[in-house]
Design an enzyme around this catalytic site. Sequence first.
Site, PDB file in Angstrom:
ATOM      1  N   SER A 247       0.839  -1.194   0.000  1.00  0.00           N
ATOM      2  CA  SER A 247       0.000   0.000   0.000  1.00  0.00           C
ATOM      3  C   SER A 247       0.874   1.243   0.000  1.00  0.00           C
ATOM      4  CB  SER A 247      -0.911   0.010   1.221  1.00  0.00           C
ATOM      5  OG  SER A 247      -0.149   0.276   2.382  1.00  0.00           O
ATOM      6  N   LYS A 248       0.220   2.386  -0.026  1.00  0.00           N
ATOM      7  CA  LYS A 248       0.920   3.667  -0.127  1.00  0.00           C
ATOM      8  C   LYS A 248       2.041   3.829   0.904  1.00  0.00           C
ATOM      9  CE  LYS A 248      -1.966   6.209  -2.958  1.00  0.00           C
ATOM     10  NZ  LYS A 248      -2.508   4.998  -3.594  1.00  0.00           N
ATOM     11  N   ARG A 249       1.776   3.366   2.116  1.00  0.00           N
ATOM     12  CA  ARG A 249       2.789   3.597   3.141  1.00  0.00           C
ATOM     13  C   ARG A 249       4.057   2.773   2.936  1.00  0.00           C
ATOM     14  NH1 ARG A 249       2.216  -0.468   6.728  1.00  0.00           N
ATOM     15  NH2 ARG A 249       0.450  -1.792   6.221  1.00  0.00           N
ATOM     16  N   GLY A 251       5.721   3.213   0.360  1.00  0.00           N
ATOM     17  CA  GLY A 251       6.506   4.007  -0.576  1.00  0.00           C
ATOM     18  C   GLY A 251       5.900   3.948  -1.962  1.00  0.00           C
TER      19      GLY A 251
END
Length: 482
Positions: A247-249, A251
Amino acid sequence: MTTGTRPRLRFAPSPTGYLHVGGARTALFNWLYARKFGGEFLLRIEDTDKARSTDESTRAIFEGMEWLGLLWDDGVVYQGANLARHQADAKKLLDSGAAYRCFCTPAELDTRRREAESRKEAFKYDRRCERLPREEVERRVAAGEPYVVRFRVPEGTTEWDDMVHERIAFPNKDIEDFVILRSDGTPIYNLAVVSDDIAMRITIVMRGDDHISNTPKQILLYRALGASLPTFAHLPMIHGLDGKKLSKRHGATAVGDYQHYGLLPGALLNFLALLGWSPGGDREIMTIPEMVELFSVDGLQKKAAIFDPQKLEWMNGQHLSMIPLEELEPRVTPAIVTARLATEEELVERRDWYLRLLDLLRVRSRTIDDIVRQAGPYFLEDIEYDPVAVAKSWKDPAEASALLRATREALAKVPDWQTEPLETSLRTLAESRGITAGKVFQPLRVALTGLMVSPGIFEMLIQMGRDLSLKRIDKALTALDG
RNA sequence: GGCGCUAUCGUCUAGGGGACUAGGACGGGGCCCUCUCAAGGCCCAAACACGGGUUCGAAUCCCGUUAGCGCUACCA
């Protein structure tokens, strides 16, 4: 199972964000299968969730796919354009008795769900609307009471032979009567997918294994609609370094991120292919045609893979060094121009020189950006001296100045600006001064590039040419003496 | 919680009953090459989750356990 006909596959992303690397990999496997076995690869945009879908996302998906070279056959199918058919299919199911109207409101359902949870029970729709008398249903419909359409899940077990896994079975008792049409008359995912896949004559549904639990519902719909089943293939997920779904977290997860980061599409594809597939043996680096050639369902992995950016970078470096210079050039040029090192016209003018430069720099680069970062000294009028390089290689300014002066003199006397005579000249100089050649090369390197590291000293002298090389030394002398 | 999927070095994987002293790659460590940095070459550390079976013989087959992940919406 459909046999004998050409396989038809599709990639069906929902336009609610960017093209995700996980999605790209799903697209890749579908594409590889189609290319390998002479099938069709279709693209369908699943935009039935109007609240979350955007045109911008749709464009990002197209761009990502095109950049990767994952081109689709035929026109794009927009799921939202098929509303009438979805509704007609729902009607068919209603008419045949495979589905029924449900008047329970979301609020009621929510309350019941909560109650079940507080009792630590699994919530499943209790079918209370299933046996409503026909007259009551008609009366409530006539009264304008909103309703959804639910699929009536039959008794038994639903199972299939997955191409990736083996046989997967779900007892129907664990499947609730799921909604297929919302109260506003729009279809729910499972109905829309099945309706479209039937209409598109899809023979292989290859997608992420987060869809495994949707599959029995979809199989039930195919049957109720009287359609033949496609073959299902459920690909494992891609996880981040922490083992959780990417996911986005974690990177960069968008294909576009890697494009801007200076990766080659062929390298990204190669890396993604190996995340969940293996050609067998020790094979790792592959071009796209080689992947098509080697692709087979047997090599598909069942286990989720962790996305390792380090290996991706390494792989990009391999591809950078491997592809023909003519292929590399158009991928680097825009970055060179953006960095204002040269104009496109200048590069065209000195094409041979430019290609030689790329060849020199790519071996010590892992990304296109790495190449650009190293290219400055070959284009710019003035260079900056890296303080660390100065401190180390020009430690004693007077000594460095004297040495560079001698170096300049020696170089200026070289009649033919070629590797051999240049090398003879500098090595002779070192010998006459009683120092190792490296002691001559390193201060010169700093004079030429301002940096500690660079390609070989003779390669650089030749690449820069006589005039620029001597001019750089003069400037270095000015800087040292000043 | 229910249902489902999965399980070989830190990571990606090879392996499909004896060829396993478990191979390769990334990353890590060391050496070589060498004008620096890369690239390249060589070497080292590093894994069959656990417990039962089946079998003359299991990383490979079966069953449990455990763990991880996914799904569990009038999202897709």
